[in-house]
Design a protein around this motif. Structure first.
Motif, PDB file in Angstrom:
ATOM      1  N   ALA A 199     -14.243  48.102 -66.401  1.00 27.82           N
ATOM      2  CA  ALA A 199     -14.393  48.205 -67.858  1.00 27.82           C
ATOM      3  C   ALA A 199     -14.484  49.669 -68.291  1.00 27.82           C
ATOM      4  O   ALA A 199     -13.946  50.048 -69.337  1.00 27.82           O
ATOM      5  N   GLN A 200     -15.155  50.505 -67.503  1.00 29.29           N
ATOM      6  CA  GLN A 200     -15.246  51.927 -67.841  1.00 29.29           C
ATOM      7  C   GLN A 200     -13.865  52.576 -67.821  1.00 29.29           C
ATOM      8  O   GLN A 200     -13.541  53.387 -68.691  1.00 29.29           O
ATOM      9  N   SER A 201     -13.062  52.211 -66.846  1.00 32.05           N
ATOM     10  CA  SER A 201     -11.707  52.750 -66.771  1.00 32.05           C
ATOM     11  C   SER A 201     -10.830  52.212 -67.886  1.00 32.05           C
ATOM     12  O   SER A 201     -10.073  52.951 -68.519  1.00 32.05           O
ATOM     13  N   TYR A 202     -10.949  50.913 -68.157  1.00 29.00           N
ATOM     14  CA  TYR A 202     -10.079  50.266 -69.148  1.00 29.00           C
ATOM     15  C   TYR A 202     -10.361  50.774 -70.560  1.00 29.00           C
ATOM     16  O   TYR A 202      -9.434  50.981 -71.349  1.00 29.00           O
ATOM     17  N   PHE A 203     -11.628  50.990 -70.898  1.00 34.35           N
ATOM     18  CA  PHE A 203     -12.003  51.407 -72.251  1.00 34.35           C
ATOM     19  C   PHE A 203     -12.272  52.912 -72.364  1.00 34.35           C
ATOM     20  O   PHE A 203     -12.903  53.349 -73.333  1.00 34.35           O
ATOM     21  N   ASN A 204     -11.837  53.692 -71.389  1.00 35.06           N
ATOM     22  CA  ASN A 204     -12.029  55.146 -71.426  1.00 35.06           C
ATOM     23  C   ASN A 204     -13.505  55.524 -71.503  1.00 35.06           C
ATOM     24  O   ASN A 204     -13.923  56.342 -72.331  1.00 35.06           O
ATOM     25  N   ARG A 205     -14.308  54.887 -70.648  1.00 29.92           N
ATOM     26  CA  ARG A 205     -15.745  55.163 -70.629  1.00 29.92           C
ATOM     27  C   ARG A 205     -16.167  55.704 -69.255  1.00 29.92           C
ATOM     28  O   ARG A 205     -17.198  55.341 -68.717  1.00 29.92           O
ATOM     29  N   GLU A 206     -15.369  56.579 -68.689  1.00 23.34           N
ATOM     30  CA  GLU A 206     -15.670  57.114 -67.363  1.00 23.34           C
ATOM     31  C   GLU A 206     -17.020  57.820 -67.359  1.00 23.34           C
ATOM     32  O   GLU A 206     -17.249  58.759 -68.125  1.00 23.34           O
ATOM     33  N   GLY A 207     -17.955  57.319 -66.507  1.00 21.38           N
ATOM     34  CA  GLY A 207     -19.271  57.933 -66.371  1.00 21.38           C
ATOM     35  C   GLY A 207     -20.230  57.641 -67.508  1.00 21.38           C
ATOM     36  O   GLY A 207     -21.290  58.284 -67.586  1.00 21.38           O
ATOM     37  N   GLU A 208     -19.894  56.687 -68.396  1.00 16.69           N
ATOM     38  CA  GLU A 208     -20.785  56.374 -69.516  1.00 16.69           C
ATOM     39  C   GLU A 208     -20.663  54.896 -69.875  1.00 16.69           C
ATOM     40  O   GLU A 208     -19.746  54.204 -69.423  1.00 16.69           O
ATOM     41  N   VAL A 209     -21.599  54.439 -70.670  1.00 14.60           N
ATOM     42  CA  VAL A 209     -21.597  53.048 -71.124  1.00 14.60           C
ATOM     43  C   VAL A 209     -21.834  53.022 -72.633  1.00 14.60           C
ATOM     44  O   VAL A 209     -22.246  54.015 -73.235  1.00 14.60           O
ATOM     45  N   ASP A 210     -21.577  51.860 -73.228  1.00 13.35           N
ATOM     46  CA  ASP A 210     -21.760  51.724 -74.672  1.00 13.35           C
ATOM     47  C   ASP A 210     -23.196  51.407 -75.048  1.00 13.35           C
ATOM     48  O   ASP A 210     -23.671  51.821 -76.113  1.00 13.35           O
ATOM     49  N   GLU A 211     -23.882  50.642 -74.199  1.00 14.88           N
ATOM     50  CA  GLU A 211     -25.242  50.232 -74.537  1.00 14.88           C
ATOM     51  C   GLU A 211     -25.986  49.817 -73.292  1.00 14.88           C
ATOM     52  O   GLU A 211     -25.389  49.625 -72.220  1.00 14.88           O
ATOM     53  N   ILE A 212     -27.283  49.673 -73.430  1.00  9.55           N
ATOM     54  CA  ILE A 212     -28.136  49.163 -72.355  1.00  9.55           C
ATOM     55  C   ILE A 212     -28.794  47.896 -72.877  1.00  9.55           C
ATOM     56  O   ILE A 212     -29.513  47.922 -73.870  1.00  9.55           O
ATOM     57  N   GLN A 213     -28.518  46.787 -72.223  1.00 10.91           N
ATOM     58  CA  GLN A 213     -29.085  45.506 -72.631  1.00 10.91           C
ATOM     59  C   GLN A 213     -30.409  45.300 -71.893  1.00 10.91           C
ATOM     60  O   GLN A 213     -30.459  45.351 -70.669  1.00 10.91           O
ATOM     61  N   VAL A 214     -31.457  45.035 -72.669  1.00  9.66           N
ATOM     62  CA  VAL A 214     -32.819  44.978 -72.132  1.00  9.66           C
ATOM     63  C   VAL A 214     -33.336  43.550 -72.244  1.00  9.66           C
ATOM     64  O   VAL A 214     -33.138  42.874 -73.269  1.00  9.66           O
ATOM     65  N   TYR A 215     -34.001  43.083 -71.198  1.00 10.46           N
ATOM     66  CA  TYR A 215     -34.610  41.753 -71.162  1.00 10.46           C
ATOM     67  C   TYR A 215     -36.116  41.912 -71.016  1.00 10.46           C
ATOM     68  O   TYR A 215     -36.590  42.706 -70.201  1.00 10.46           O
ATOM     69  N   ALA A 216     -36.856  41.159 -71.822  1.00 16.74           N
ATOM     70  CA  ALA A 216     -38.308  41.288 -71.870  1.00 16.74           C
ATOM     71  C   ALA A 216     -38.984  40.087 -71.236  1.00 16.74           C
ATOM     72  O   ALA A 216     -38.426  38.979 -71.200  1.00 16.74           O
ATOM     73  N   ALA A 217     -40.196  40.311 -70.724  1.00 16.82           N
ATOM     74  CA  ALA A 217     -40.978  39.206 -70.171  1.00 16.82           C
ATOM     75  C   ALA A 217     -41.375  38.217 -71.255  1.00 16.82           C
ATOM     76  O   ALA A 217     -41.478  37.016 -71.019  1.00 16.82           O
ATOM     77  N   ASP A 218     -41.583  38.715 -72.477  1.00 26.20           N
ATOM     78  CA  ASP A 218     -41.936  37.874 -73.618  1.00 26.20           C
ATOM     79  C   ASP A 218     -40.908  38.094 -74.722  1.00 26.20           C
ATOM     80  O   ASP A 218     -41.049  38.997 -75.552  1.00 26.20           O
ATOM     81  N   PRO A 219     -39.840  37.273 -74.772  1.00 19.89           N
ATOM     82  CA  PRO A 219     -38.803  37.479 -75.792  1.00 19.89           C
ATOM     83  C   PRO A 219     -39.332  37.376 -77.215  1.00 19.89           C
ATOM     84  O   PRO A 219     -38.816  38.039 -78.117  1.00 19.89           O
ATOM     85  N   GLU A 220     -40.351  36.521 -77.441  1.00 24.40           N
ATOM     86  CA  GLU A 220     -40.882  36.372 -78.788  1.00 24.40           C
ATOM     87  C   GLU A 220     -41.594  37.641 -79.263  1.00 24.40           C
ATOM     88  O   GLU A 220     -41.696  37.881 -80.461  1.00 24.40           O
ATOM     89  N   GLY A 221     -42.082  38.451 -78.329  1.00 23.79           N
ATOM     90  CA  GLY A 221     -42.771  39.686 -78.692  1.00 23.79           C
ATOM     91  C   GLY A 221     -41.954  40.924 -78.421  1.00 23.79           C
ATOM     92  O   GLY A 221     -42.502  41.995 -78.155  1.00 23.79           O
ATOM     93  N   VAL A 222     -40.622  40.783 -78.503  1.00 21.88           N
ATOM     94  CA  VAL A 222     -39.744  41.890 -78.143  1.00 21.88           C
ATOM     95  C   VAL A 222     -39.849  43.048 -79.130  1.00 21.88           C
ATOM     96  O   VAL A 222     -39.524  44.198 -78.789  1.00 21.88           O
ATOM     97  N   ASP A 223     -40.306  42.800 -80.337  1.00 20.61           N
ATOM     98  CA  ASP A 223     -40.416  43.881 -81.321  1.00 20.61           C
ATOM     99  C   ASP A 223     -41.388  44.971 -80.870  1.00 20.61           C
ATOM    100  O   ASP A 223     -41.251  46.129 -81.283  1.00 20.61           O
TER     101      ASP A 223
END
Length: 432
Positions: free
Chosen positions: A230-254
């Motif tokens: 995906a990095q090669s296909y979308f010209n994102r060599e050495g970088e990403v668009d975002e970091i997806q984070v998962y929480a132990a308590d999704p209801e208290g993610v704020d």
């Protein structure tokens, strides 16, 4: 001689005898049955509706959290100057040193996972069939950690072979007519930069895994691709668009918003509540409105108790006069006729609870029958977002329905019961 305590056994016996009206008093008996059936149907509808609404919300949230990140960290858009044409254009922000950022985010208390992701829009085609798709580039380990996607019960193919192909949703696979081993052509408008502008990028990948996340919009549009590809296909060599984070308590993610922004200065945080909060708020408002509407139906059914009791008091005027001359107090007469209405309310409520629970437990079979009779259009996943109408019985919902029905049933009996209690025994006997 001391007076018997309130709600003594004889008061229950008199009330029960009055409810079993003789044939000559069939009108009273008919009104009692109408009241009982009306309350039962009202309570049944209330319990079934609350169960379906609770189940729909739970399923909707579960599909969100089961196939999407709990919160996303990304950089704001940036302005880039084309060195060849001096043209200034805006591009999505990227995260260059994402490995260090991921480590800082994973160290935040309450964070269970942090996955670097490359995202992009493409046109997917197989033969003469095509569809718009959203590509998520991530590692095999991160893909396996997504519950709704990596579920072997709903997936097809070999997810372990993800590094040499792509994983696509069952909806887009159906639209494209693609199966395991087929090759899908992806066309991205964001290709190589040339002196003549940006040229589209075209690549072909083998389908190694087909998933069903349970959300119509996800299954019909999402494609997963290995992160390096995906990095090669979308010209994102050495970088990403975002970091997806998962929480132990999704209801208290704020509560994680500030720590995440501190871990990646200048970033923007977008939680699952931000993405779906308006829809969930609409569901809460609909729940309140439906409860009020169905409460009115239960009230209308309970009002039939008043009609039945008024008829009963009129027919039992002579009996009331005799009971008063025998020593029964106004309070005792009031309690007798109150129990007549309460019996109807309790029995109707009990029947409604049983019917409502049975209806909620068999909602899948009922919806299947409705779909069959309606030709399959009763539940459209393209509109609802999920594939089935779930029901979740909760004790609090049943308690709310029972409490509402009993309170209304008891309240509407007070007026006719007081009327009977205040009846003058002399006048009641004089007219007989």
């Amino acid at each position: 001689m001391a007076n018997p305590p309130p709600f003594s056994r004889y008061e229950f016996l008199i009330a029960w005898r009055y409810l079993r009206a003789r044939r000559a008093e069939g009108g009273v008996s008919t009104m009692t049955w109408i009241s009982l059936i009306g309350i039962a149907l009202g309570v049944m509808a209330l319990i079934a509706t609350l169960a379906v609404r609770s189940g729909f919300r739970t399923e909707f949230v579960d599909t969100i959290l089961g196939a999407n990140a709990h919160t996303t960290v990304y950089m704001p858009p940036q302005q880039i100057v084309n060195d060849l044409t001096d043209e200034v254009y805006t591009v999505a922000g990227t995260i260059p040193d994402y490995a260090a950022a991921v480590e800082r985010i994973r160290a935040i208390p309450g964070v269970t996972r942090a996955d670097p992701v490359v995202k992009g829009q493409v046109m997917a085609s197989v033969g003469d069939r095509s569809n718009v798709a959203e590509v998520h580039g991530l590692t095999l380990e991160d893909l396996k950690a997504i519950p709704r996607v990596a579920d072997p019960a709903t997936g097809a193919g070999d997810i372990a072979a993800f590094d040499r192909g792509i994983a696509i949703g069952s909806g887009i696979a159906r639209d494209l007519g693609a199966g395991i081993g087929d090759r899908v052509q992806l066309i991205s408008p964001q290709g190589a930069q040339t002196a003549f502008g940006t040229t589209p990028r075209i690549a072909t990948y083998e389908v190694v895994y087909i998933f069903t996340a349970g959300r119509y919009d996800i299954d019909r549009t999402r494609i997963y691709m290995p992160l390096p590809e995906a990095q090669s296909y979308f010209n994102r060599e050495g970088e990403v668009d975002e970091i997806q984070v998962y929480a132990a308590d999704p209801e208290g993610v704020d509560a994680l918003t500030q720590p995440l922004m501190q871990a990646l200065p200048g970033s923007v945080v977008w939680t699952w509540r931000d993405a779906s909060g308006s829809f969930l708020s609409a569901l809460d408002i609909e729940d309140d409105v439906m409860f009020v509407i169905l409460s009115v139906l239960v009230l209308i059914a309970a009002m039939n108790i008043t009609s039945g009791l008024i008829m009963l008091v009129k027919n039992k005027g002579r009996d009331i006069g005799i009971l008063r001359t025998m020593g029964l107090t106004e309070g005792a007469i009031l309690r007798v006729f109150f129990l007549c209405g309460a019996f109807t309310g309790v029995l109707g409520t009990l029947a409604g609870v049983i019917l409502g629970v049975l209806l909620a437990l068999n909602i899948d079979s009922i919806m299947a029958a409705v779909n069959w009779f309606s030709g399959g259009g009763a539940w459209d996943p393209a509109v609802r977002g999920i594939y089935k109408l779930p029901a979740e019985l909760r004790g609090i919902d049943i308690a709310k329905a029972v409490g509402l029905s009993l309170v209304l049933s008891f309240l509407v009996t007070i007026f006719p019961a007081r009327r009977a209690a205040r009846m003058n025994p002399v006048e009641a006997l004089r007219h007989e």
